[in-house]
Design a protein around this motif. Sequence first.
Motif, short mmCIF file in Angstrom:
data_model
loop_
_atom_site.label_atom_id
_atom_site.label_comp_id
_atom_site.label_asym_id
_atom_site.label_seq_id
_atom_site.Cartn_x
_atom_site.Cartn_y
_atom_site.Cartn_z
N ASN A 20 0.82 -1.22 0.00
CA ASN A 20 0.00 0.00 0.00
C ASN A 20 0.85 1.27 0.00
O ASN A 20 0.56 2.24 0.70
N ILE A 21 1.93 1.26 -0.78
CA ILE A 21 2.79 2.44 -0.90
C ILE A 21 2.19 3.37 -1.95
O ILE A 21 1.96 2.98 -3.09
N LEU A 22 1.94 4.60 -1.55
CA LEU A 22 1.25 5.55 -2.42
C LEU A 22 2.08 5.90 -3.65
O LEU A 22 1.57 5.92 -4.77
N HIS A 23 3.37 6.17 -3.45
CA HIS A 23 4.19 6.63 -4.57
C HIS A 23 5.60 6.06 -4.44
O HIS A 23 6.21 6.14 -3.36
N THR A 24 6.11 5.50 -5.52
CA THR A 24 7.46 4.95 -5.54
C THR A 24 8.25 5.56 -6.70
O THR A 24 7.76 5.58 -7.83
N THR A 25 9.42 6.05 -6.40
CA THR A 25 10.33 6.56 -7.43
C THR A 25 11.43 5.52 -7.64
O THR A 25 12.15 5.17 -6.70
#
Length: 292
Positions: free
Chosen positions: A277-282
Motif C-alpha cells: 500500500n505504498i502511495l508513490h514509488t520513485t
Amino acid sequence: MKRYEELKKGESGAWLSIGAYIFLAAVKLTIGYLFFSQALVADGYNNASDIIISIAVLIGLRISQKPPDKDHPYGHFRAEHISALLAAFLMAIIGIQVLIEAGTTLLSANETEAPSMVAAWTAAGGTVIMFFVYRYNKQLAQKINSQALAAAAQDNKNDALVSLGALIGIIASHFHLGWLDSLTALLIGLIICYTAWTIFRDATHSLTDGFDEKTLEGYRNTIEENEQVHLLKMVKARQVGSSIYADVTIEVKPTLTVKDSHDIADQIERDLRTKHNILHTTVHIEPKKEDK
C-alpha cells in the motif's frame, strides 16, 4: 484519488470519538465532583484531553485531503503529524494538572471519604462505551489503512482501560481504603502523560523521516522477487501522514531498451502498491556493472 476517499471515510471515526468523549467528559466530571471521586474526575479530564486528540485527527484528515498545489507539490499529508504534536502538548498539560491534584491529596493528612457508587457505575458505563468506540475505529483504520485513525483507536482502548481502573479504585475505596481513589487518579495522570509522550515520539519520528527497518526489509524482498532486477542497490521510505513514499535504486541488464527498463519500474511500483500500500514509488534504474 482513492487515498483521498479513504481519508474522507476516516472522518466518521474521528467524529464518533469526539461525540463519545464530549458526552463522557461532561458526565464523569459532573458525577466525579458531585460524589467526590478523584479517580472519576481524573478520568473525565482524560476524556476531555482526548477530545483534543480527536479534533486534531479530524483536522489532520481534513487538511490531508487537500490536493497538491503550487506550494505543496507532494500534497498536505503531513498535516496529520503537525496536529498530533499539538495534541500531545495539550495532553501533557492536562496530565500534569491531574498529577498535581492527585498527588496533593495523597500527601495531605486528611482522611479521604469513599466516593458514591454512582461514580462506580459511571466509570463502568464509560468502559463499555469506549470499548465499542475502539472496536469501530480499529476496524475502520484497518479498512482504510490510516495510521492516524489506528492511533486514535489505540487511544480509545487506553481510555476503556483507564475507566476500568477508575472503577476498580472507586470500589476498593469502599473497603475503608479511601486513599485508593486518589492513587488511581495519580495513575491515570501518569497514563495521560505517557500517552502524550508516545504521540509526540511517533509524530516527531515520522516528521524527521524515521522509518521501521523491518518494514523496509519487506519492501526489499518484494523488489528482489522481480527476476529482471539484477541488484537492489537502495530502498528508502518515509511516512507522510497515513501515506508512504519510497525511493528505489536498482541495476538491470545494460542491453535493455528504455521501454523495457520503464516496464520494470512500473512493475515494481505496482508490486509495492499492491502488497504494501505504498502511495508513490520513485524507481531509479542503473545499468548492471560489467564484471572485471
